[in-house]
Design a protein around this motif. Structure first.
Motif, PDB file in Angstrom:
ATOM      1  N   VAL A  39      17.177  27.790 -50.860  1.00 35.84           N
ATOM      2  CA  VAL A  39      16.015  27.666 -51.753  1.00 35.84           C
ATOM      3  C   VAL A  39      15.004  26.692 -51.158  1.00 35.84           C
ATOM      4  O   VAL A  39      13.796  26.952 -51.134  1.00 35.84           O
ATOM      5  N   TYR A  40      15.490  25.563 -50.626  1.00 37.77           N
ATOM      6  CA  TYR A  40      14.628  24.553 -50.022  1.00 37.77           C
ATOM      7  C   TYR A  40      13.860  25.140 -48.840  1.00 37.77           C
ATOM      8  O   TYR A  40      12.637  25.000 -48.735  1.00 37.77           O
ATOM      9  N   VAL A  41      14.577  25.826 -47.960  1.00 34.68           N
ATOM     10  CA  VAL A  41      13.935  26.443 -46.799  1.00 34.68           C
ATOM     11  C   VAL A  41      12.944  27.510 -47.259  1.00 34.68           C
ATOM     12  O   VAL A  41      11.852  27.640 -46.703  1.00 34.68           O
ATOM     13  N   GLY A  42      13.319  28.248 -48.302  1.00 34.44           N
ATOM     14  CA  GLY A  42      12.409  29.274 -48.833  1.00 34.44           C
ATOM     15  C   GLY A  42      11.112  28.677 -49.343  1.00 34.44           C
ATOM     16  O   GLY A  42      10.025  29.216 -49.080  1.00 34.44           O
ATOM     17  N   PHE A  43      11.197  27.542 -50.043  1.00 35.66           N
ATOM     18  CA  PHE A  43       9.978  26.889 -50.517  1.00 35.66           C
ATOM     19  C   PHE A  43       9.126  26.396 -49.349  1.00 35.66           C
ATOM     20  O   PHE A  43       7.906  26.537 -49.350  1.00 35.66           O
ATOM     21  N   ILE A  44       9.760  25.815 -48.349  1.00 34.43           N
ATOM     22  CA  ILE A  44       9.013  25.331 -47.187  1.00 34.43           C
ATOM     23  C   ILE A  44       8.324  26.490 -46.479  1.00 34.43           C
ATOM     24  O   ILE A  44       7.133  26.427 -46.155  1.00 34.43           O
ATOM     25  N   SER A  46       7.531  29.430 -47.725  1.00 41.77           N
ATOM     26  CA  SER A  46       6.484  30.019 -48.555  1.00 41.77           C
ATOM     27  C   SER A  46       5.242  29.128 -48.541  1.00 41.77           C
ATOM     28  O   SER A  46       4.125  29.628 -48.590  1.00 41.77           O
ATOM     29  N   GLY A  47       5.443  27.809 -48.424  1.00 38.52           N
ATOM     30  CA  GLY A  47       4.295  26.907 -48.322  1.00 38.52           C
ATOM     31  C   GLY A  47       3.584  27.065 -47.003  1.00 38.52           C
ATOM     32  O   GLY A  47       2.342  27.053 -46.929  1.00 38.52           O
ATOM     33  N   VAL A  48       4.341  27.251 -45.929  1.00 34.03           N
ATOM     34  CA  VAL A  48       3.738  27.428 -44.615  1.00 34.03           C
ATOM     35  C   VAL A  48       3.043  28.769 -44.528  1.00 34.03           C
ATOM     36  O   VAL A  48       1.933  28.873 -44.034  1.00 34.03           O
TER      37      VAL A  48
END
Length: 51
Positions: A39-44, A46-48
């Motif tokens: 989830v953390y990597v997914g948020f990062i 998606s932000g990038v």
């Protein structure tokens, strides 16, 4: 002597069930941790990608 043997058997049985419980808890914690990292990597990502 018999009560001691009975107690010893009971404590071995309890320690075995505690080992199983710890094994299950460790596996569950690893799954929860892995999902949290995803989830953390997914948020990062998606932000990038969102920029």
């Amino acid at each position: 002597m018999q009560p001691t043997n009975g107690r010893l058997y009971q404590s071995q049985s309890q320690s075995h069930s505690i080992d199983l419980q710890r094994q299950r808890a460790r596996r569950t914690a690893l799954w929860v941790g892995a999902i949290a990292v995803l989830v953390y990597v997914g948020f990062i990502l998606s932000g990038v990608v969102g920029r």
